[in-house]
Design a protein around this motif. Structure first.
Motif, short mmCIF file in Angstrom:
data_model
loop_
_atom_site.label_atom_id
_atom_site.label_comp_id
_atom_site.label_asym_id
_atom_site.label_seq_id
_atom_site.Cartn_x
_atom_site.Cartn_y
_atom_site.Cartn_z
N ARG A 101 43.73 28.43 27.63
CA ARG A 101 42.96 29.05 28.70
C ARG A 101 42.52 27.87 29.72
NH1 ARG A 101 40.50 34.09 28.26
NH2 ARG A 101 38.32 33.28 28.97
N ALA A 102 43.16 27.12 30.13
CA ALA A 102 42.88 25.99 30.98
C ALA A 102 43.28 26.35 32.57
CB ALA A 102 43.57 24.66 30.45
N ALA A 103 43.87 27.56 32.69
CA ALA A 103 44.17 27.88 34.12
C ALA A 103 43.88 29.40 34.24
CB ALA A 103 45.86 27.74 34.35
N TRP A 104 43.76 29.81 35.24
CA TRP A 104 43.49 31.26 35.61
C TRP A 104 44.21 31.44 37.08
CZ3 TRP A 104 39.94 27.39 36.33
CH2 TRP A 104 39.36 27.32 37.56
N SER A 105 43.99 32.91 37.20
CA SER A 105 44.54 33.38 38.43
C SER A 105 43.88 34.90 38.57
CB SER A 105 45.97 33.66 38.39
OG SER A 105 46.54 34.64 37.66
N TYR A 106 43.79 35.34 40.08
CA TYR A 106 43.53 36.59 40.23
C TYR A 106 44.56 37.46 40.88
CZ TYR A 106 38.96 34.65 40.12
OH TYR A 106 37.78 33.91 39.49
N PRO A 107 45.44 38.14 39.72
CA PRO A 107 46.60 38.86 40.27
C PRO A 107 46.49 39.85 41.41
CG PRO A 107 46.12 39.44 37.71
CD PRO A 107 45.09 38.08 38.50
N GLN A 108 44.97 40.52 41.22
CA GLN A 108 44.80 41.48 42.50
C GLN A 108 43.48 41.19 42.93
OE1 GLN A 108 45.45 45.09 40.02
NE2 GLN A 108 47.48 45.33 40.72
N PRO A 109 43.22 40.18 43.58
CA PRO A 109 42.06 39.74 44.28
C PRO A 109 41.39 40.70 44.86
CG PRO A 109 43.89 38.40 45.07
CD PRO A 109 44.46 39.26 44.17
N LEU A 110 39.99 40.96 45.18
CA LEU A 110 39.35 41.74 46.07
C LEU A 110 39.62 41.41 47.53
CD1 LEU A 110 35.97 41.65 43.88
CD2 LEU A 110 37.83 43.77 43.96
N PRO A 111 39.43 42.48 48.19
CA PRO A 111 39.41 42.16 49.59
C PRO A 111 38.56 40.88 50.23
CG PRO A 111 38.77 44.45 49.53
CD PRO A 111 38.67 43.67 48.00
N GLY A 112 39.23 40.13 51.04
CA GLY A 112 38.78 38.76 51.57
C GLY A 112 39.53 37.84 50.99
N TYR A 113 40.08 37.69 49.60
CA TYR A 113 40.69 36.80 48.96
C TYR A 113 42.22 37.18 48.32
CZ TYR A 113 35.89 35.61 48.82
OH TYR A 113 34.55 35.17 49.16
N ALA A 114 42.63 38.09 49.16
CA ALA A 114 44.20 38.57 49.09
C ALA A 114 45.35 37.19 49.04
CB ALA A 114 44.70 39.55 50.12
N GLU A 115 44.95 36.21 49.74
CA GLU A 115 45.96 34.99 49.79
C GLU A 115 45.68 34.12 48.40
OE1 GLU A 115 43.13 33.04 52.86
OE2 GLU A 115 42.71 34.59 52.03
N LEU A 116 44.78 34.61 47.43
CA LEU A 116 44.95 34.01 46.20
C LEU A 116 46.07 34.66 45.31
CD1 LEU A 116 41.15 33.33 45.49
CD2 LEU A 116 42.62 31.78 46.66
N ALA A 117 46.61 35.79 45.55
CA ALA A 117 47.36 36.49 44.70
C ALA A 117 48.67 35.61 44.54
CB ALA A 117 47.81 37.85 45.17
N GLY A 118 49.16 35.47 43.43
CA GLY A 118 50.31 34.60 43.01
C GLY A 118 49.96 33.06 43.09
N ARG A 119 48.53 32.80 42.91
CA ARG A 119 48.31 31.17 42.92
C ARG A 119 47.42 31.00 41.54
NH1 ARG A 119 48.85 28.11 47.33
NH2 ARG A 119 49.91 29.23 49.11
N VAL A 120 47.49 29.87 40.97
CA VAL A 120 46.85 29.56 39.65
C VAL A 120 45.78 28.45 40.04
CG1 VAL A 120 47.04 28.78 37.45
CG2 VAL A 120 48.76 30.27 38.49
N ALA A 121 44.53 28.37 39.40
CA ALA A 121 43.68 27.34 39.37
C ALA A 121 43.86 26.89 37.91
CB ALA A 121 42.12 27.78 39.89
#
Length: 166
Positions: A101-121
């Motif tokens: 659990r050392a990385a996470w993503s937002y597969p369906q981010p809320l409005p205003g954060y759509a560009e995070l889809a497909g990305r991993v922190a």
């Protein structure tokens, strides 16, 4: 009684995390990010975004496709961010090591954060080394937060001792 916060004064080329907005802002980065685990380079990219939020060092979001094949494996559990939505987690693997659990993503981010889809922190702490433009990043204190501290940013940062009430 509310604790008084005294932000550090940024020097030349530095940013204060107290100038970052809330809700957070997503911005395109420039330069190179590299991540090592188990002595192996598992990510090397110049395609990244950073999320900037008041009192937090930047969180870097990297293209999932830029990770070495097999470096990310889905992990159990989710969390919720009031701004970005539901996060899913990954175990990070490299050089024979695993970081659960050392990385996470937002597969369906809320409005205003759509560009995070497909990305991993990635949490910097469990990795051997995370670099931003050649500088080794330090993990944000507290274990829960995923910011990377570099010499480019000054705090104090959420997660350090005494910051629970911020």
């Amino acid at each position: 009684m509310r604790q008084r916060i005294t932000p550090a004064v940024p020097g030349p080329g530095q940013e204060s995390v107290w100038d970052y907005p809330r809700p957070p802002r997503v911005e395109t980065g420039s330069g190179r990010i590299r991540i090592f685990l188990g002595g192996e380079l598992i990510l090397d990219t110049t395609d990244w975004l950073r999320v900037l939020e008041t009192s937090h060092p930047p969180v870097y979001y990297l293209p999932r496709a830029a990770f070495l094949p097999g470096a990310l494996e889905s992990a159990q559990g989710t969390t919720w961010c009031e701004f970005k939505g539901q996060a899913e987690y990954f175990t990070v693997r490299g050089g024979g090591r695993s970081a659960e659990r050392a990385a996470w993503s937002y597969p369906q981010p809320l409005p205003g954060y759509a560009e995070l889809a497909g990305r991993v922190a990635v949490y910097a702490g469990p990795m051997d080394r995370c670099e931003v433009n050649g500088e080794v990043a330090r993990p944000q204190a507290g274990g829960f937060y995923g910011g990377w501290v570099t010499d480019q940013v000054v705090g104090p940062f959420k997660g350090e001792p005494g910051t629970l009430g911020w």
